[in-house]
Design an enzyme around this catalytic site. Sequence first.
Site, mmCIF file in Angstrom:
data_model
loop_
_atom_site.group_PDB
_atom_site.id
_atom_site.type_symbol
_atom_site.label_atom_id
_atom_site.label_comp_id
_atom_site.label_asym_id
_atom_site.label_seq_id
_atom_site.Cartn_x
_atom_site.Cartn_y
_atom_site.Cartn_z
ATOM 1 N N ASP A 65 -7.147 12.864 -25.289
ATOM 2 C CA ASP A 65 -7.144 11.469 -24.834
ATOM 3 C C ASP A 65 -6.519 10.660 -25.966
ATOM 4 O OD1 ASP A 65 -7.670 8.838 -24.333
ATOM 5 O OD2 ASP A 65 -9.786 9.123 -23.812
ATOM 6 N N TYR A 95 0.848 -1.201 0.000
ATOM 7 C CA TYR A 95 0.000 0.000 0.000
ATOM 8 C C TYR A 95 0.877 1.243 0.000
ATOM 9 C CZ TYR A 95 -4.959 -0.985 0.174
ATOM 10 O OH TYR A 95 -6.234 -1.299 -0.173
ATOM 11 N N LYS A 127 -2.559 -0.076 -24.885
ATOM 12 C CA LYS A 127 -2.949 -0.241 -26.294
ATOM 13 C C LYS A 127 -1.688 -0.227 -27.162
ATOM 14 C CE LYS A 127 -7.644 1.472 -25.590
ATOM 15 N NZ LYS A 127 -7.826 2.331 -24.412
ATOM 16 N N THR A 155 -4.293 5.485 -21.920
ATOM 17 C CA THR A 155 -4.113 4.166 -21.332
ATOM 18 C C THR A 155 -2.703 3.717 -21.689
ATOM 19 O OG1 THR A 155 -5.171 3.269 -23.318
ATOM 20 C CG2 THR A 155 -6.527 3.434 -21.341
ATOM 21 N N ARG A 211 -2.383 -3.048 -18.428
ATOM 22 C CA ARG A 211 -3.653 -2.307 -18.353
ATOM 23 C C ARG A 211 -3.543 -1.249 -17.278
ATOM 24 N NH1 ARG A 211 -7.875 -3.763 -21.287
ATOM 25 N NH2 ARG A 211 -7.035 -5.330 -22.667
ATOM 26 N N GLU A 269 -0.580 4.917 -0.502
ATOM 27 C CA GLU A 269 -1.316 6.156 -0.779
ATOM 28 C C GLU A 269 -0.377 7.361 -0.693
ATOM 29 O OE1 GLU A 269 -3.307 3.768 0.673
ATOM 30 O OE2 GLU A 269 -5.421 4.403 0.590
HETATM 31 N N1 DSN Z 1 -12.454 0.026 -24.887
HETATM 32 C C1 DSN Z 1 -11.498 0.818 -25.582
HETATM 33 C C2 DSN Z 1 -11.478 0.527 -27.039
HETATM 34 O O1 DSN Z 1 -11.607 -0.624 -27.385
HETATM 35 O O2 DSN Z 1 -11.337 1.430 -27.844
HETATM 36 C C3 DSN Z 1 -11.633 2.253 -25.314
HETATM 37 O O3 DSN Z 1 -11.378 2.464 -23.995
#
Ligand code: DSN
Length: 437
Positions: free
Chosen positions: A205, A59, A234, A231, A240, A61
Site C-alpha cells: 500500500d 453511470y 497524496k 490513493t 481523492r 458499471e
Molecule cells: N488518512 C490517511 C493519512 O492521513 O495518512 C491515510 O489514509
Amino acid sequence: MADVLKGLMNNLEDTDKEVYSTIKNELERQEHGLEMIPSESFISRAVMQALGSPMNNKYSEGYPGKRYYGGNQYIDVAENLAIERAKKLFSAEHVNVQPYSGSPANVAVYFALADFGDTLMGMRLDMGGHLTHGSPVNFTGKAYHFVSYGVDKKTGLLDMDEIRAIAKKEKPKIIVSGATAYPRTIDFKHFHEICEEIDAYSMADVSHIAGLIAGSAHPSPFPFTDVVTTTTHKTLCGPRGAMIMSRQEDRLKEIHHKGSKWNLAQLIDRAVFPGLQGGPHNHTNSAKAVAFGQALRPEFSVFARQIVKNAKALAEELISLDVRLVSGGTDNHLILVDLQNKGIKGKEAESALDKARITVNKNMIPYDPSTPFDPSGIRFGTPALTQRGMKESEMKQIAALMAKVLDNHDKPDVLKDVSEQVYELSSQFPLYPGLKL
Ligand code: DSN
C-alpha cells in the site's frame, strides 16, 4: 484570491452564496497557512476542472468496452487514458482505477485473494500502519485474522528479521507492506522475498509515497510485488480516489486458486466490480488521468526529489532545535515527532500549531504510552509546501517557527507572532495560479 476562485468556480457564487463563501474561506486558510499534513497536497486547476466536469453525470458499471449502460464511448476513453498513463508511470502490468478511495482499494484486494477468516499480515496502526491493514476496530480486522508487525523499539525501523519470523510462524496468505506514519525507506523487495518463502501474496500500500515512487525518489515495489494499492491524492497530487495495480498472472494460482479460471488481474477487477462497488466515479477517474499525465512529465521527478530534500532539511533543523524525531530523521516526505521531551502532548501541539497557521496532525508514536485521542506525537511532511515552490531555506525558517510554537505553546502572544510570520511567508508562495508541479 476572489478572482482566482471566480475563475475556478464560475457560477457557484451566484447560485449558492453559502457554499461559495465556505469554499472561499477554506481556500484562504490553505493559501495563508502552511499545509503540512503529509498525506495532503493541492490539485492543479486542470485536475480541478476535470473533477468539476460533466463526466460526473454518467453511470458506467463495468469496464471499458464492457459496460452495463449505453453512452459510455467517452467514459471509456477517459478510463483507458487513466489506466494507460498509470501503467507507464509505475511500470505496472495491470491497473484498475475504479476504487473510490484507499480503504475500498485495500478491501478489494483482500476480497479478491483471500477468504473471510484467512490469516493476513500488516503493520499495526499504532506503529504506523493503516486502519485497513487489519486494525481490530476496522472491517479488515473483523473479517480476516490479521497478525501484525511493528517497528523496533530502539531504532523505530522495520525489523525485517522479525517480520520474516512472524510470517514463517503465522503463514499469512497476504503480507501488506506500506504505512501512513513511517519516515523511512520501505524494502519492498525484501517483503516480497519473505512472501515467496511462505507462498503468500505480496501487497504494497504505497498511498503515502506513490508520488515519490513515480518520481524515482523512493524505490518501486515493481516489478516483483504482486499487488500495489495507492490513493491518488497524496504525493501523486491527483483527485481523492485510489487505484490497484498488479501483475497480470496469478503467481500462486496452483496453491491458492487451483481450478480458478481467473488470472490475478481478473480476480482484482471482479472484486472491485461487481464485488464491492457499483458505478465508477467518472469525473474522478478523468481527473486521475490528468494527474497521471502531470506525473509523467520530467518536472514531476524534480518535484518528488525536492519533497525529500525539503523533508531532510526540515528534519535536520528540527533536530538541531532539540525536537526529537522517531527513527532520528526521514528518508521520505514525512516526519514523526516524539514530543515526550517537550512536556506537551500531540493534541495540544496540533492546536498550538493551528493557531500559528501551521497544520499538522497529532499522531501515535511507536510504543506510545498514551492514547490515540491524545497521543505523544505529531506527524507532518513537505509535499504541499514543495508544491508551492518552497525549498531548503524555507524549511529552515519553518523548523524554527515550529520549534518556537512547541516551546511556547501556552503563550498566545508568541503564537500570534508566529502566525503573522507564517502569513508573510506563505504570501510569498501563492497557491493558485502559482502552484509548481
Ligand atoms: N488518512 C490517511 C493519512 O492521513 O495518512 C491515510 O489514509
